[in-house]
Scaffold this active site. Structure first.
Site, PDB file in Angstrom:
ATOM      1  N   LYS A  18       0.873  -1.126  -0.074  1.00  0.00           N
ATOM      2  CA  LYS A  18       0.163   0.139   0.079  1.00  0.00           C
ATOM      3  C   LYS A  18       0.828   1.224  -0.027  1.00  0.00           C
ATOM      4  CE  LYS A  18      -1.521   1.263   4.199  1.00  0.00           C
ATOM      5  NZ  LYS A  18      -1.095   3.044   4.394  1.00  0.00           N
ATOM      6  N   ASN A  19       1.828   1.250   0.690  1.00  0.00           N
ATOM      7  CA  ASN A  19       2.569   2.564   1.194  1.00  0.00           C
ATOM      8  C   ASN A  19       3.562   2.902  -0.004  1.00  0.00           C
ATOM      9  OD1 ASN A  19       0.888   3.093   3.233  1.00  0.00           O
ATOM     10  ND2 ASN A  19       2.527   2.320   4.756  1.00  0.00           N
ATOM     11  N   ARG A  90      -5.165  10.353   3.674  1.00  0.00           N
ATOM     12  CA  ARG A  90      -4.154  11.347   4.219  1.00  0.00           C
ATOM     13  C   ARG A  90      -2.729  11.451   3.348  1.00  0.00           C
ATOM     14  NH1 ARG A  90       0.480  12.577   6.859  1.00  0.00           N
ATOM     15  NH2 ARG A  90       0.280  14.110   8.294  1.00  0.00           N
ATOM     16  N   CYS A 114      -5.442  13.569  13.002  1.00  0.00           N
ATOM     17  CA  CYS A 114      -5.775  12.152  12.684  1.00  0.00           C
ATOM     18  C   CYS A 114      -5.478  11.506  13.851  1.00  0.00           C
ATOM     19  CB  CYS A 114      -4.994  11.931  11.281  1.00  0.00           C
ATOM     20  SG  CYS A 114      -3.520  10.860  11.857  1.00  0.00           S
ATOM     21  N   ARG A 119       0.754  14.605  13.169  1.00  0.00           N
ATOM     22  CA  ARG A 119       1.340  14.040  12.260  1.00  0.00           C
ATOM     23  C   ARG A 119       1.505  15.210  11.245  1.00  0.00           C
ATOM     24  NH1 ARG A 119      -1.175   8.680   9.430  1.00  0.00           N
ATOM     25  NH2 ARG A 119       0.698   8.769   8.195  1.00  0.00           N
ATOM     26  N   ASP A 307       4.152   0.218  11.862  1.00  0.00           N
ATOM     27  CA  ASP A 307       2.862  -0.488  11.384  1.00  0.00           C
ATOM     28  C   ASP A 307       2.657  -1.942  11.927  1.00  0.00           C
ATOM     29  OD1 ASP A 307       2.497   1.857  10.124  1.00  0.00           O
ATOM     30  OD2 ASP A 307       3.076   1.293   8.142  1.00  0.00           O
ATOM     31  N   ARG A 399      -9.112  -0.287   4.270  1.00  0.00           N
ATOM     32  CA  ARG A 399      -8.340   0.713   3.473  1.00  0.00           C
ATOM     33  C   ARG A 399      -7.020   0.211   3.110  1.00  0.00           C
ATOM     34  NH1 ARG A 399      -7.020   4.211   7.394  1.00  0.00           N
ATOM     35  NH2 ARG A 399      -5.528   4.583   5.958  1.00  0.00           N
TER      36      ARG A 399
HETATM   37  N1  EPU Z   1       6.614  14.239  11.030  1.00  0.00           N
HETATM   38  C1  EPU Z   1       6.665  15.594  11.466  1.00  0.00           C
HETATM   39  N2  EPU Z   1       6.720  16.481  10.257  1.00  0.00           N
HETATM   40  C2  EPU Z   1       6.791  16.046   8.818  1.00  0.00           C
HETATM   41  C3  EPU Z   1       6.550  14.714   8.822  1.00  0.00           C
HETATM   42  C4  EPU Z   1       6.727  13.740  10.054  1.00  0.00           C
HETATM   43  O1  EPU Z   1       6.529  15.954  12.476  1.00  0.00           O
HETATM   44  O2  EPU Z   1       6.840  17.010   8.237  1.00  0.00           O
HETATM   45  C5  EPU Z   1       6.411  13.215  12.104  1.00  0.00           C
HETATM   46  C6  EPU Z   1       5.065  12.603  12.015  1.00  0.00           C
HETATM   47  O3  EPU Z   1       4.226  13.426  12.847  1.00  0.00           O
HETATM   48  C7  EPU Z   1       5.337  11.392  12.769  1.00  0.00           C
HETATM   49  C8  EPU Z   1       6.880  10.901  12.112  1.00  0.00           C
HETATM   50  O4  EPU Z   1       7.300  12.111  11.821  1.00  0.00           O
HETATM   51  O5  EPU Z   1       5.180  11.418  14.092  1.00  0.00           O
HETATM   52  C9  EPU Z   1       6.777   9.842  11.005  1.00  0.00           C
HETATM   53  O6  EPU Z   1       6.154  10.342  10.223  1.00  0.00           O
HETATM   54  P1  EPU Z   1       6.551   9.951   8.426  1.00  0.00           P
HETATM   55  O7  EPU Z   1       6.494  11.116   7.809  1.00  0.00           O
HETATM   56  O8  EPU Z   1       7.510   8.974   8.554  1.00  0.00           O
HETATM   57  O9  EPU Z   1       5.115   8.875   8.209  1.00  0.00           O
HETATM   58  P2  EPU Z   1       4.125   9.095   7.151  1.00  0.00           P
HETATM   59  O10 EPU Z   1       4.829   9.517   5.839  1.00  0.00           O
HETATM   60  O11 EPU Z   1       3.112   9.869   7.574  1.00  0.00           O
HETATM   61  C10 EPU Z   1       3.989   6.636   6.214  1.00  0.00           C
HETATM   62  C11 EPU Z   1       2.941   5.303   6.338  1.00  0.00           C
HETATM   63  C12 EPU Z   1       2.757   5.031   7.654  1.00  0.00           C
HETATM   64  C13 EPU Z   1       3.925   4.437   8.407  1.00  0.00           C
HETATM   65  C14 EPU Z   1       4.891   5.794   8.572  1.00  0.00           C
HETATM   66  C15 EPU Z   1       6.126   5.306   9.172  1.00  0.00           C
HETATM   67  C16 EPU Z   1       2.015   5.977   4.037  1.00  0.00           C
HETATM   68  C17 EPU Z   1       0.987   6.596   3.374  1.00  0.00           C
HETATM   69  N3  EPU Z   1       2.038   5.983   5.451  1.00  0.00           N
HETATM   70  O12 EPU Z   1       3.543   7.684   6.908  1.00  0.00           O
HETATM   71  O13 EPU Z   1       1.848   3.983   7.487  1.00  0.00           O
HETATM   72  O14 EPU Z   1       3.432   4.372   9.806  1.00  0.00           O
HETATM   73  O15 EPU Z   1       5.053   6.079   7.092  1.00  0.00           O
HETATM   74  O16 EPU Z   1       6.735   4.184   8.634  1.00  0.00           O
HETATM   75  O17 EPU Z   1       3.266   5.462   3.506  1.00  0.00           O
HETATM   76  C18 EPU Z   1      -0.170   2.462   7.635  1.00  0.00           C
HETATM   77  O18 EPU Z   1       0.045   2.171   6.906  1.00  0.00           O
HETATM   78  O19 EPU Z   1      -1.027   1.991   8.640  1.00  0.00           O
HETATM   79  C19 EPU Z   1       0.770   3.748   8.240  1.00  0.00           C
HETATM   80  C20 EPU Z   1       0.286   4.547   9.035  1.00  0.00           C
END
Ligand code: EPU
Length: 435
Positions: A18-19, A90, A114, A119, A307, A399
């Site tokens: 998915k990701n 998101r 969320c 996030r 995850d 999802r």
């Molecule tokens: N963060 C910030 N500022 C930013 C970006 C991130 O503070 O500009 C913080 C977030 O608040 C969080 C942490 O950094 O506490 C990690 O966020 P990251 O950006 O790494 O995660 P993401 O891109 O929002 C993706 C996956 C998530 C997975 C995380 C970590 C997707 C669509 N989502 O989220 O997947 O948990 O990376 O590996 O790729 C899931 O599949 O259930 C899921 C939540």
């Protein structure tokens, strides 16, 4: 509705990640023409992404039961993702980089609050600003403009998956060289980089914390096969171990699961690797009776994935002794705790640590899925609970898991989808989806 007690046995063909698939679909926006993605998971989020891309003018033909997702990207693209769609997904924030690069402007609904706690997207925005974008935002939108992005030196304060992806997609056609320091190293990012390279991008340091991108004038569409979903594989591996079953996972990439498999083996699972069809690996996971406590600490890849944290809480509730699970990636990812307690899991929370004591007999109850992975964990708990477990709000699970109910049924689980009225006393629904 799950009636626990069955040992899971059989095979599961693991889906594409998915990701990764969501980001590959966004990356297709970088150039005009036809892109075919294969091994795309049949999940709700791909439909939501299809709606986002459709709004931007892309023709999406999804045959998800065959893993195909074909995108026809027009010369003229829309540049706005409305709030309703941004809320639904998101991950739609990842159109920010490619649309800005392609169209010079973009307006996206702010992903906002969320159910995984804070996030932010500050790293996405400050990185794009360093590349010359002018950013404005309000409570519910973010807008970025740039005639032509230019290469920049960017050091991420945290190895954010989404920020790395947005900056990578913005950088591939920027003028000059971009260096992304402390880049995230998730296999899904390497998959995105491979796709961008197939489109003609020049990227060095893939899979390392320092990515260097030399901007190119233009890209051409390419087809791509999505990397296997390590989180889906890990979820079924936990299910097999937990139920003392034997499940062969096909179409996996075991190298992406090294730490997860180490932890499963330390807890007592028996793992056997095979060569699988299509050049991918296969893996048989067997429960081996008594499980042992293990400690788990979530960290960006190659650390243990956040995850799979909730699924491991369930596993460790069946292990002898006290396990400590530490969450370092999201600050709101213990929402599953209250629901697990309803099923009898013994948990003590101290800040971002949870102590799980086992083995505990779980008893079926009505619980509510607070988010995608927590929802899957509640289903796993139901597989070993006495009496029926009802998991409300399964749409969170849909999802990100392709036909979880059907696949578990085929492995022998007593699970079915039923319409139930919301009972009094269940936790309130969490309104905002989005992984
Ligand atoms: N963060 C910030 N500022 C930013 C970006 C991130 O503070 O500009 C913080 C977030 O608040 C969080 C942490 O950094 O506490 C990690 O966020 P990251 O950006 O790494 O995660 P993401 O891109 O929002 C993706 C996956 C998530 C997975 C995380 C970590 C997707 C669509 N989502 O989220 O997947 O948990 O990376 O590996 O790729 C899931 O599949 O259930 C899921 C939540």
């Amino acid at each position: 509705m799950i009636r626990g007690g069955a040992r899971l046995e059989g095979r599961v063909a693991v889906s594409g990640a998915k990701n990764s698939a969501l980001k590959l679909a966004a990356a297709a926006l970088l150039t005009e023409g036809r892109t075919e993605l294969r091994n795309v998971p049949a999940i709700g989020d791909m439909h939501a992404m299809g709606a986002v891309l459709g709004e931007l003018g892309v023709k999406v033909a999804a045959e998800l039961e065959r893993g195909r997702y074909v995108l026809e990207v027009p010369a003229d693209l829309g540049t706005e993702v409305p709030e309703e769609l941004g809320r639904r997904l998101r991950a739609s924030i990842v159109v920010l980089g490619p649309l800005l690069a392609r169209c010079g402007r973009v307006r996206v609904a702010m992903p906002g609050g969320c159910n995984l706690g804070h996030r932010g997207i500050d790293m996405h925005l400050s990185g794009l600003a360093r590349m010359g974008a002018e950013i404005t935002y309000g409570e519910d939108f973010v807008e970025a403009r740039a005639q032509r992005l230019r290469g920049a030196e960017i050091e991420l304060p945290f190895a954010s998956v989404g920020a790395t992806e947005n900056l990578l997609m913005a950088a591939v056609t920027a003028e000059g060289t971009t260096r992304i320091g402390n880049a995230a190293r998730e296999p899904e990012i390497a998959d995105l980089a491979a796709y961008l390279q197939a489109m003609g991008a020049h990227i060095e340091g893939v899979g390392t914390p320092e990515m260097v991108v030399h901007g190119v004038g233009s890209l051409a569409p390419a087809d791509h096969e999505v990397v296997p979903d390590r989180i889906e594989a890990g979820t079924y591996a936990v299910a097999a171990t937990l139920t003392d079953g034997a499940v062969r996972l096909e179409h996996v990439e075991p190298a992406h699961l090294t730490l997860v498999l180490d932890k499963l083996a330390a807890a007592g699972a028996d793992l056997e690797h095979h060569d699988g069809p299509g050049g991918r690996g296969a893996l048989t996971v067997r429960g081996a009776g008594r499980l042992q406590a293990v400690d788990v600490v979530t960290l960006p890849y190659p650390g243990f994935p956040t995850d799979l944290q909730a699924q491991f809480l369930v596993l460790l509730s069946q292990a002898a002794g006290a396990s400590m699970v530490t969450e370092n990636v999201f600050d709101g990812r213990f929402s599953v705790i209250e629901e697990l307690r309803r099923l009898g899991v013994e948990l003590n929370v101290e800040g971002h640590h949870v102590i799980v004591r086992g083995p505990t007999r779980l008893r079926g109850a009505t619980v509510r899925a607070p988010d995608l992975r927590a929802g899957a964990a509640l289903v796993l708990a139901g597989l070993v609970a006495d009496g029926p477990t009802v998991v409300l709000d399964p749409h969170h699970i849909d999802r990100g898991y392709a036909d979880l109910v059907g696949r578990l049924q085929r492995l022998g689980a007593d699970i079915a989808r039923e319409h139930v009225e919301d009972p009094a006393g269940a936790a309130p629904a969490t309104p905002v989806p989005g992984a």
